[in-house]
Design a protein around this motif. Structure first.
Motif, PDB file in Angstrom:
ATOM      1  N   VAL A   1      47.039  72.737 -10.051  1.00 39.95           N
ATOM      2  CA  VAL A   1      46.848  71.378 -10.543  1.00 39.95           C
ATOM      3  C   VAL A   1      48.195  70.748 -10.896  1.00 39.95           C
ATOM      4  O   VAL A   1      49.129  71.441 -11.298  1.00 39.95           O
ATOM      5  CB  VAL A   1      45.922  71.371 -11.780  1.00 39.95           C
ATOM      6  N   GLN A   2      48.297  69.446 -10.716  1.00 41.64           N
ATOM      7  CA  GLN A   2      49.520  68.734 -11.084  1.00 41.64           C
ATOM      8  C   GLN A   2      49.168  67.463 -11.857  1.00 41.64           C
ATOM      9  O   GLN A   2      48.322  66.686 -11.428  1.00 41.64           O
ATOM     10  CB  GLN A   2      50.327  68.362  -9.830  1.00 41.64           C
ATOM     11  N   TYR A   3      49.832  67.260 -12.978  1.00 43.48           N
ATOM     12  CA  TYR A   3      49.662  66.041 -13.766  1.00 43.48           C
ATOM     13  C   TYR A   3      50.536  64.935 -13.187  1.00 43.48           C
ATOM     14  O   TYR A   3      51.599  65.199 -12.616  1.00 43.48           O
ATOM     15  CB  TYR A   3      50.052  66.286 -15.230  1.00 43.48           C
ATOM     16  N   GLY A   4      50.076  63.693 -13.367  1.00 43.25           N
ATOM     17  CA  GLY A   4      50.817  62.559 -12.828  1.00 43.25           C
ATOM     18  C   GLY A   4      52.018  62.168 -13.674  1.00 43.25           C
ATOM     19  O   GLY A   4      52.306  62.783 -14.702  1.00 43.25           O
ATOM     20  N   LEU A   5      52.691  61.125 -13.235  1.00 44.60           N
ATOM     21  CA  LEU A   5      53.902  60.630 -13.893  1.00 44.60           C
ATOM     22  C   LEU A   5      53.566  59.788 -15.117  1.00 44.60           C
ATOM     23  O   LEU A   5      52.695  58.916 -15.061  1.00 44.60           O
ATOM     24  CB  LEU A   5      54.698  59.759 -12.919  1.00 44.60           C
ATOM     25  N   ASN A   6      54.262  60.040 -16.192  1.00 44.51           N
ATOM     26  CA  ASN A   6      54.138  59.183 -17.381  1.00 44.51           C
ATOM     27  C   ASN A   6      55.276  58.158 -17.358  1.00 44.51           C
ATOM     28  O   ASN A   6      56.411  58.479 -17.709  1.00 44.51           O
ATOM     29  CB  ASN A   6      54.204  60.028 -18.657  1.00 44.51           C
ATOM     30  N   ILE A   7      54.950  56.959 -16.928  1.00 38.58           N
ATOM     31  CA  ILE A   7      55.942  55.894 -16.808  1.00 38.58           C
ATOM     32  C   ILE A   7      55.422  54.644 -17.498  1.00 38.58           C
ATOM     33  O   ILE A   7      54.273  54.235 -17.290  1.00 38.58           O
ATOM     34  CB  ILE A   7      56.262  55.610 -15.331  1.00 38.58           C
ATOM     35  N   ASP A   8      56.256  54.037 -18.306  1.00 33.88           N
ATOM     36  CA  ASP A   8      55.873  52.841 -19.042  1.00 33.88           C
ATOM     37  C   ASP A   8      55.673  51.660 -18.102  1.00 33.88           C
ATOM     38  O   ASP A   8      56.337  51.558 -17.068  1.00 33.88           O
ATOM     39  CB  ASP A   8      56.966  52.506 -20.077  1.00 33.88           C
ATOM     40  N   SER A   9      54.753  50.776 -18.482  1.00 30.17           N
ATOM     41  CA  SER A   9      54.449  49.615 -17.639  1.00 30.17           C
ATOM     42  C   SER A   9      55.648  48.680 -17.464  1.00 30.17           C
ATOM     43  O   SER A   9      55.663  47.863 -16.537  1.00 30.17           O
ATOM     44  CB  SER A   9      53.267  48.831 -18.226  1.00 30.17           C
ATOM     45  N   ASP A  10      56.644  48.802 -18.328  1.00 36.20           N
ATOM     46  CA  ASP A  10      57.855  47.985 -18.167  1.00 36.20           C
ATOM     47  C   ASP A  10      58.580  48.307 -16.859  1.00 36.20           C
ATOM     48  O   ASP A  10      59.390  47.512 -16.380  1.00 36.20           O
ATOM     49  CB  ASP A  10      58.820  48.213 -19.343  1.00 36.20           C
ATOM     50  N   SER A  11      58.279  49.469 -16.294  1.00 36.49           N
ATOM     51  CA  SER A  11      58.938  49.891 -15.056  1.00 36.49           C
ATOM     52  C   SER A  11      58.230  49.404 -13.798  1.00 36.49           C
ATOM     53  O   SER A  11      58.721  49.596 -12.683  1.00 36.49           O
ATOM     54  CB  SER A  11      59.039  51.426 -15.000  1.00 36.49           C
ATOM     55  N   TYR A  12      57.056  48.768 -13.975  1.00 39.77           N
ATOM     56  CA  TYR A  12      56.310  48.289 -12.818  1.00 39.77           C
ATOM     57  C   TYR A  12      57.082  47.181 -12.110  1.00 39.77           C
ATOM     58  O   TYR A  12      57.778  46.386 -12.744  1.00 39.77           O
ATOM     59  CB  TYR A  12      54.942  47.747 -13.224  1.00 39.77           C
ATOM     60  N   GLN A  13      56.926  47.122 -10.787  1.00 36.29           N
ATOM     61  CA  GLN A  13      57.550  46.057 -10.014  1.00 36.29           C
ATOM     62  C   GLN A  13      56.623  45.642  -8.873  1.00 36.29           C
ATOM     63  O   GLN A  13      55.530  46.195  -8.715  1.00 36.29           O
ATOM     64  CB  GLN A  13      58.913  46.508  -9.495  1.00 36.29           C
ATOM     65  N   GLU A  14      57.035  44.644  -8.106  1.00 33.31           N
ATOM     66  CA  GLU A  14      56.147  44.038  -7.107  1.00 33.31           C
ATOM     67  C   GLU A  14      56.155  44.764  -5.771  1.00 33.31           C
ATOM     68  O   GLU A  14      55.314  44.488  -4.903  1.00 33.31           O
ATOM     69  CB  GLU A  14      56.514  42.569  -6.905  1.00 33.31           C
ATOM     70  N   ASN A  15      57.061  45.681  -5.561  1.00 36.28           N
ATOM     71  CA  ASN A  15      57.069  46.459  -4.323  1.00 36.28           C
ATOM     72  C   ASN A  15      57.775  47.790  -4.573  1.00 36.28           C
ATOM     73  O   ASN A  15      58.335  48.004  -5.637  1.00 36.28           O
ATOM     74  CB  ASN A  15      57.757  45.692  -3.189  1.00 36.28           C
TER      75      ASN A  15
ATOM     76  N   VAL B   1      39.069  66.043 -20.203  1.00 39.64           N
ATOM     77  CA  VAL B   1      38.948  67.244 -19.381  1.00 39.64           C
ATOM     78  C   VAL B   1      40.311  67.430 -18.737  1.00 39.64           C
ATOM     79  O   VAL B   1      40.680  66.711 -17.809  1.00 39.64           O
ATOM     80  CB  VAL B   1      37.845  67.100 -18.307  1.00 39.64           C
ATOM     81  N   ASN B   2      41.084  68.375 -19.264  1.00 36.69           N
ATOM     82  CA  ASN B   2      42.460  68.526 -18.789  1.00 36.69           C
ATOM     83  C   ASN B   2      42.527  69.290 -17.462  1.00 36.69           C
ATOM     84  O   ASN B   2      41.517  69.770 -16.936  1.00 36.69           O
ATOM     85  CB  ASN B   2      43.329  69.189 -19.856  1.00 36.69           C
ATOM     86  N   GLY B   3      43.738  69.420 -16.955  1.00 41.31           N
ATOM     87  CA  GLY B   3      43.940  70.067 -15.673  1.00 41.31           C
ATOM     88  C   GLY B   3      43.471  71.501 -15.637  1.00 41.31           C
ATOM     89  O   GLY B   3      42.941  71.970 -14.627  1.00 41.31           O
ATOM     90  N   GLU B   4      43.635  72.225 -16.731  1.00 42.77           N
ATOM     91  CA  GLU B   4      43.219  73.617 -16.779  1.00 42.77           C
ATOM     92  C   GLU B   4      41.701  73.739 -16.647  1.00 42.77           C
ATOM     93  O   GLU B   4      41.190  74.621 -15.946  1.00 42.77           O
ATOM     94  CB  GLU B   4      43.678  74.271 -18.090  1.00 42.77           C
ATOM     95  N   LYS B   5      40.982  72.835 -17.321  1.00 42.09           N
ATOM     96  CA  LYS B   5      39.519  72.870 -17.224  1.00 42.09           C
ATOM     97  C   LYS B   5      39.062  72.549 -15.810  1.00 42.09           C
ATOM     98  O   LYS B   5      38.163  73.212 -15.271  1.00 42.09           O
ATOM     99  CB  LYS B   5      38.908  71.884 -18.231  1.00 42.09           C
ATOM    100  N   TYR B   6      39.660  71.520 -15.203  1.00 36.20           N
ATOM    101  CA  TYR B   6      39.316  71.214 -13.813  1.00 36.20           C
ATOM    102  C   TYR B   6      39.596  72.418 -12.909  1.00 36.20           C
ATOM    103  O   TYR B   6      38.829  72.723 -11.998  1.00 36.20           O
ATOM    104  CB  TYR B   6      40.110  70.008 -13.311  1.00 36.20           C
ATOM    105  N   SER B   7      40.713  73.091 -13.150  1.00 33.58           N
ATOM    106  CA  SER B   7      41.087  74.253 -12.337  1.00 33.58           C
ATOM    107  C   SER B   7      40.019  75.333 -12.383  1.00 33.58           C
ATOM    108  O   SER B   7      39.798  76.060 -11.402  1.00 33.58           O
ATOM    109  CB  SER B   7      42.417  74.843 -12.820  1.00 33.58           C
ATOM    110  N   ASN B   8      39.344  75.451 -13.511  1.00 38.79           N
ATOM    111  CA  ASN B   8      38.340  76.502 -13.695  1.00 38.79           C
ATOM    112  C   ASN B   8      36.919  76.037 -13.396  1.00 38.79           C
ATOM    113  O   ASN B   8      35.961  76.765 -13.673  1.00 38.79           O
ATOM    114  CB  ASN B   8      38.428  77.053 -15.113  1.00 38.79           C
ATOM    115  N   PHE B   9      36.783  74.841 -12.842  1.00 38.08           N
ATOM    116  CA  PHE B   9      35.467  74.361 -12.440  1.00 38.08           C
ATOM    117  C   PHE B   9      34.932  75.236 -11.308  1.00 38.08           C
ATOM    118  O   PHE B   9      35.607  75.483 -10.309  1.00 38.08           O
ATOM    119  CB  PHE B   9      35.555  72.904 -11.977  1.00 38.08           C
ATOM    120  N   SER B  10      33.712  75.764 -11.474  1.00 43.67           N
ATOM    121  CA  SER B  10      33.090  76.645 -10.482  1.00 43.67           C
ATOM    122  C   SER B  10      32.208  75.853  -9.528  1.00 43.67           C
ATOM    123  O   SER B  10      31.470  74.955  -9.954  1.00 43.67           O
ATOM    124  CB  SER B  10      32.245  77.718 -11.175  1.00 43.67           C
ATOM    125  N   LEU B  11      32.270  76.211  -8.243  1.00 45.09           N
ATOM    126  CA  LEU B  11      31.473  75.513  -7.239  1.00 45.09           C
ATOM    127  C   LEU B  11      31.068  76.473  -6.130  1.00 45.09           C
ATOM    128  O   LEU B  11      31.747  77.468  -5.878  1.00 45.09           O
ATOM    129  CB  LEU B  11      32.250  74.336  -6.659  1.00 45.09           C
TER     130      LEU B  11
END
Length: 247
Positions: free
Chosen positions: A57-71, A178-188
């Motif tokens: 599992v990989q968590y996404g980027l924590n980036i403040d909205s001030d860094s958003y741009q149009e392209n 539901v954090n990444g570890e819990k998702y990782s242990n989801f049984s199917l």
């Protein structure tokens, strides 16, 4: 609206049937060992999500909205995922390529899960990549090399037993998370490679019919509401005259 709800229930029921029972109605069954899944075909196995994704599992980027741009690099947030698991094409935000390390670029067949708040359990599958795309910190990613496996897992995330599992995880937490570890242990349940392909193809064919019916009924509701509003406006502005015979 009631018909739409029935169609959605039919959709979930169809997915439940095929991802837990397969295509053969006469196949010998066995207990899955998990209460909310029940029985599965005897030759299937039970596995966990982490065993299907070599990179984990990989968590996404924590980036403040001030860094958003149009392209630049599209930045997928929880709010960019619709309730039916599609990526919105409006109100996009972007990041500078300098802000996105290589390991945070999305790839085809990735599945993103929401891990916090009222959208816990919501997911989207990356069907194609037509521009550089990354993902935000309240999402977690699981990467798949095999397209049919990715499609099968996405079907599982739309099943009733997956949402039952989500509810249990939330109840056990002090906050909706539901954090990444819990998702990782989801049984199917896991069919063979050939069965996964057949199940995915058949279910998608049936879902296209159901979703078309849902879309048609949603359009009818939209047109009826527009007509209702138009009629009210015409009456209150005097464009339509109400007589005793009409009452």
């Amino acid at each position: 609206q009631k018909k739409i709800e029935l169609l959605k229930e039919q959709r979930t029921s169809l997915i439940n049937q095929y991802v837990t029972e397969g295509l053969d109605p006469n196949v010998e069954m066995k207990d899955s060992g998990i209460e909310w899944i029940g029985e599965i075909p005897k030759h299937w196995t039970m596995t966990k999500l982490k065993y299907l994704c070599p990179n984990g599992v990989q968590y996404g980027l924590n980036i403040d909205s001030d860094s958003y741009q149009e392209n630049g690099v599209r930045f997928v947030r929880i709010t960019d995922i619709t309730s039916d698991g599609k990526l919105k094409q409006t109100n996009r935000v972007y990041l500078s390529p300098n802000d996105v390390p290589d390991e945070y670029y999305l790839r085809k067949n990735d599945i993103l899960f929401s891990r916090s708040g009222g959208t816990v359990g919501k997911s989207t599958r990356i069907e194609y990549i037509n521009s550089d795309t990354s993902f935000a910190g309240y999402l977690v990613r699981f990467s798949f090399e095999d397209s049919d496996l990715s499609k099968f897992v996405k079907l599982v995330t739309e099943s009733g037993f997956f949402w039952k599992w989500i509810d249990i995880q939330i109840i056990q937490s002090t906050i909706q998370n539901v954090n990444g570890e819990k998702y990782s242990n989801f049984s199917l349940p896991l069919p063979s490679k050939d069965e996964r392909k057949s199940i995915v193809n058949l279910v998608q064919k049936n879902l296209e019919i159901i979703e078309k019916n849902i879309s048609n009924n949603e359009m009818k509701i939209k047109l009826l509401l527009e007509y209702r509003q138009s009629l009210i406006s015409s009456v209150v502005t005097g464009k339509v005259r109400v007589t005793e015979d009409m009452i």
